[in-house]
Write an enzyme that holds these catalytic residues in place. Structure first.
Site, PDB file in Angstrom:
ATOM      1  N   SER A 117       0.788  -1.269  -0.154  1.00 14.79           N
ATOM      2  CA  SER A 117      -0.500  -0.485  -0.082  1.00 14.79           C
ATOM      3  C   SER A 117       1.209   1.107  -0.605  1.00 14.79           C
ATOM      4  CB  SER A 117      -1.308   0.253   1.016  1.00 14.79           C
ATOM      5  OG  SER A 117      -1.988   0.734   1.023  1.00 14.79           O
ATOM      6  N   HIS A 118       0.448   2.465   1.195  1.00 14.67           N
ATOM      7  CA  HIS A 118       1.416   3.324   1.394  1.00 14.67           C
ATOM      8  C   HIS A 118       2.950   3.051   1.775  1.00 14.67           C
ATOM      9  CE1 HIS A 118      -0.941   1.807   4.833  1.00 14.67           C
ATOM     10  NE2 HIS A 118       0.047   3.221   5.486  1.00 14.67           N
ATOM     11  N   ASP A 288      -2.512   6.357  -3.291  1.00 14.58           N
ATOM     12  CA  ASP A 288      -1.107   5.830  -2.611  1.00 14.58           C
ATOM     13  C   ASP A 288      -0.780   4.495  -3.615  1.00 14.58           C
ATOM     14  OD1 ASP A 288      -2.923   4.188  -2.650  1.00 14.58           O
ATOM     15  OD2 ASP A 288      -2.763   3.421  -0.600  1.00 14.58           O
ATOM     16  N   ASP A 290      -1.140   1.796  -4.292  1.00 15.01           N
ATOM     17  CA  ASP A 290      -1.610   0.679  -4.948  1.00 15.01           C
ATOM     18  C   ASP A 290      -3.246   1.302  -5.044  1.00 15.01           C
ATOM     19  OD1 ASP A 290      -2.815   0.712  -1.887  1.00 15.01           O
ATOM     20  OD2 ASP A 290      -3.765  -1.200  -2.007  1.00 15.01           O
ATOM     21  N   ASP A 292      -5.515   2.702  -3.258  1.00 16.93           N
ATOM     22  CA  ASP A 292      -7.221   2.600  -2.503  1.00 16.93           C
ATOM     23  C   ASP A 292      -7.124   4.078  -1.627  1.00 16.93           C
ATOM     24  OD1 ASP A 292      -4.946   2.576  -1.279  1.00 16.93           O
ATOM     25  OD2 ASP A 292      -6.743   0.141  -0.226  1.00 16.93           O
ATOM     26  N   ARG A 293      -6.124   5.017  -1.597  1.00 16.69           N
ATOM     27  CA  ARG A 293      -6.544   5.504  -1.251  1.00 16.69           C
ATOM     28  C   ARG A 293      -6.207   7.111  -2.219  1.00 16.69           C
ATOM     29  NH1 ARG A 293      -2.531   5.552   4.125  1.00 16.69           N
ATOM     30  NH2 ARG A 293      -3.968   3.802   5.593  1.00 16.69           N
ATOM     31  N   LYS A 389     -11.359  -0.038  -0.496  1.00 18.20           N
ATOM     32  CA  LYS A 389     -11.746   1.957  -0.763  1.00 18.20           C
ATOM     33  C   LYS A 389     -10.607   1.907  -2.211  1.00 18.20           C
ATOM     34  CE  LYS A 389      -7.954   2.444   2.123  1.00 18.20           C
ATOM     35  NZ  LYS A 389      -7.369   0.818   2.693  1.00 18.20           N
TER      36      LYS A 389
HETATM   37  C1  G6P Z   1      -5.147   0.327   5.598  1.00 18.68           C
HETATM   38  C2  G6P Z   1      -6.333  -0.509   5.536  1.00 18.68           C
HETATM   39  C3  G6P Z   1      -7.700   0.768   5.937  1.00 18.68           C
HETATM   40  C4  G6P Z   1      -7.146   1.212   7.337  1.00 18.68           C
HETATM   41  C5  G6P Z   1      -5.477   1.320   7.323  1.00 18.68           C
HETATM   42  C6  G6P Z   1      -5.035   1.646   8.612  1.00 18.68           C
HETATM   43  O1  G6P Z   1      -5.016   0.678   4.238  1.00 18.68           O
HETATM   44  O2  G6P Z   1      -6.428  -0.626   3.821  1.00 18.68           O
HETATM   45  O3  G6P Z   1      -8.423   0.416   6.089  1.00 18.68           O
HETATM   46  O4  G6P Z   1      -7.597   2.540   7.889  1.00 18.68           O
HETATM   47  O5  G6P Z   1      -4.619  -0.361   6.652  1.00 18.68           O
HETATM   48  O6  G6P Z   1      -3.983   2.096   9.172  1.00 18.68           O
HETATM   49  P1  G6P Z   1      -2.525   2.201  10.455  1.00 18.68           P
HETATM   50  O7  G6P Z   1      -1.730   1.668   9.840  1.00 18.68           O
HETATM   51  O8  G6P Z   1      -3.445   2.429  11.181  1.00 18.68           O
HETATM   52  O9  G6P Z   1      -3.673   0.175  11.313  1.00 18.68           O
HETATM   53 ZN    ZN Z   2      -3.257   1.231   0.156  1.00 20.62          ZN
END
Ligand code: G6P
Ligand code: ZN
Length: 562
Positions: A117-118, A288, A290, A292-293, A389
């Site tokens: 992801s990010h 981000d 991938d 989704d954000r 998302k």
């Molecule tokens: C990912 C998930 C989200 C979640 C986020 C929280 O992006 O897909 O649904 O809100 O992680 O991450 P954290 O680092 O706060 O656990």
């Molecule tokens: Zn992501």
């Protein structure tokens, strides 16, 4: 056609193959260790599916370093487990929302998403593997627990070492594995997703918005942050909606995201904020790694807090054709997310659900037809069109609102606060802390639950006094299947409705990240234009004192403030 042979190879378990908030995330070097990735993929197939034989699985990722190698391993192990068909993004590339869309469209049995992801990418950064179930959403806790359990007991994996598939070429490739057909369909990574977006939004009206009227074109800047969204934003915003090429930046996916942290927030997308501040653009967005954000900005860098973004979209859903067709079922947010959407739900007479952090908790509600729109403070917004998302969806939703209301982002927000009041919200992140003192800090906060003097105690700061109404460690019972998630974050609620939430991130790959969330509601129209910083300063100080954060972590300043 060569009849390929399955090999059963012995292996031993690796510690810690436990999926976090969103899949297994570890340093690339860990995934490169001999059999590490193989073990986890076998655990997904054996622990996450009733029986992998005969299934159809979607595979793709955000294009980060090690993605191609992992895709090849997945293809060989899926063949070894008699999976019937794989749908693979060309070159192993698919955004997370695109995977979800494909799973649903082709009624696949699940999907494997290759992303952290990010988190940063590259040989010295992170990789990740996430399993999605047949509804297109991230596997629920029961499934990830089964995958993890399998990984702790694994003795062998099944693989077809001689199967070589060209994932650079779009089309069907058929193989024969011990007498049975195995198909790999390599698909254009964007095609299905774009068609899906066209069913949801009115592209004609978006095209006219972007074209502008009477010689004043609507100018905006979309930042792909060198993540997977590059080809998607080029196709949608430039090819389909007619925006000039220079409206999209960092639209080429890079294996290391150009060395940046591909997270759309005020710190890591600071370049975009700066460009918007110069005043040329009316709208800005970033995604981000991938896809989704999303982060939404208005003219001059006007920042739309994700919790507000959710509320504004909720209040304006009826300008989007998809919701005109389906109606509005209900709304949801994760627990730490600001409660602005709650007010919209109550005004519209819709159900509002508060779930733990993690998109997987929205899936059951959507499947049950009780949820249309949901979001998280962590820059996630989406709807029941898929089960992830969806960053680009959120931007198209915002552009639809702008096209419909013909007002600026800022004036839409201000009108929203006038109507509903304003939920001031801020989040402080302390990244890469040592794990054990952070766990001790959480234990210290948990202990306050049994300290009889804590509830009712008054905390004064800068002339403001906050009285504690309640403290708990958030737990959630899924209204659809009754499953329970406990220990989801410490909540301290005050008499005036303000709150402090503290939890540890579940998405890091090493060490611990502390997240401190502060929220306060203001219905006083004279104060609606104050900044979150001035409104929330006393509560931040109180939160730091109650949690003893500096004492436990040794940190005096957060890494990121949202
Ligand atoms: C990912 C998930 C989200 C979640 C986020 C929280 O992006 O897909 O649904 O809100 O992680 O991450 P954290 O680092 O706060 O656990
Ligand atoms: Zn992501």
């Amino acid at each position: 056609m060569t009849n390929l042979k399955i090999e059963v190879q012995t292996t031993i378990p690796f510690d810690g193959q436990k999926p976090g908030t969103s899949g297994l995330r570890k340093p690339v070097k860990q995934f490169q260790e001999s059999n590490y990735t193989h073990n986890f993929i076998q655990s997904i197939l054996s622990g996450g599916l009733d029986n992998p034989a005969g299934t159809t699985i979607v595979v793709g990722g955000d294009g980060r370093y090690f993605g191609k190698e992992a895709t090849e391993i997945i293809i060989k192990i899926c063949a070894g487990n008699k999976v019937r068909k794989l749908i693979v993004g060309q070159n192993g590339i698919l955004s997370t929302p695109a995977v979800s869309s494909l799973i649903r469209k082709f009624h696949a049995d699940g999907g494997i998403v290759l992303t952290a992801s990010h988190n940063p990418g590259g040989p010295d950064a992170d990789f990740g593997i996430k399993f999605n179930t047949s509804n297109g959403g991230p596997a629920p806790d029961a499934v990830t627990t089964a995958i993890y359990k399998y990984s702790t007991e694994i003795k062998e994996f099944r693989i077809v070492p001689d199967l070589n598939c060209d994932i650079g070429k779009i089309g069907l490739e058929e193989f024969q594995v011990e007498g049975e057909a195995f198909t790999v369909e390599v698909v254009d990574c964007v095609e299905n997703y774009v068609n899906h977006m066209k069913e949801i939004f009115n592209f004609d009206s978006l095209r006219s918005l972007i074209k502008g009227d009477g010689g004043s074109p609507f100018s905006f800047l979309i930042d792909g942050m060198s993540g997977v969204t590059g080809p998607y934003i080029r196709r949608i915003f430039v090819d389909e909606l007619g925006a000039p090429e220079e409206f999209i930046v960092r639209a080429l996916p890079l294996e290391d995201f150009g060395g940046h942290h591909p997270d759309p927030n005020l710190t890591y997308a600071a370049d975009l904020v700066k460009s918007l501040e110069e005043g040329r653009y009316s709208f800005g967005a970033a995604f981000d790694g991938d896809g989704d954000r999303n982060m939404i900005l208005g003219k001059k860098g006007f920042f739309v807090n994700p919790s507000d973004s959710l509320a504004v979209i909720a209040a304006n859903l009826d300008c989007i054709p998809y919701f005109q067709r389906t109606g509005i079922k209900g709304f949801a947010r994760s627990m730490p997310t600001g409660a602005a959407v709650d007010r919209v739900a109550s005004k519209l007479g819709k159900e509002l659900f508060e779930v733990p952090t993690g998109w997987k908790y929205f899936g059951n509600l959507m499947d049950a037809g009780r949820l249309s729109l949901c979001g998280e403070e962590s820059f996630g917004t989406g709807s029941d069109h898929i089960r992830e998302k969806d960053g680009i969806w959120a931007v198209l939703a915002w552009l639809s609102i702008l096209a419909h209301r013909k007002e600026s982002v800022e004036s839409i927000l201000k009108a929203h606060w006038e109507e509903y009041g304003r939920n001031y919200f801020t989040r402080y992140d302390y990244e890469n802390c040592e794990s054990s003192p952070c766990n001790e800090m959480i234990e210290h906060l948990r202990a306050l639950q049994s300290d009889s003097s804590f509830v009712g105690s008054e905390h004064a700061q800068n002339g403001a006094v906050y009285k504690v109404k309640m403290i708990d460690d958030f737990s959630y019972t899924d209204p659809i299947d009754g499953s329970v998630a406990t220990k989801q974050g410490i909540r301290i609620l005050f008499e005036d409705g303000s709150r402090i939430v503290v939890r540890l991130s579940g998405t890091g790959s090493t060490g611990a990240t502390v997240r401190l969330y502060i929220e306060s509601y203001c219905g006083d129209k004279r104060k609606l234009q104050n900044t979150p910083k001035e409104m929330l300063k006393p509560l931040v100080e109180i939160a730091l004192k109650i949690s003893k954060l500096a004492e436990f972590t040794g940190r005096n300043e957060p890494t990121v403030i949202t």
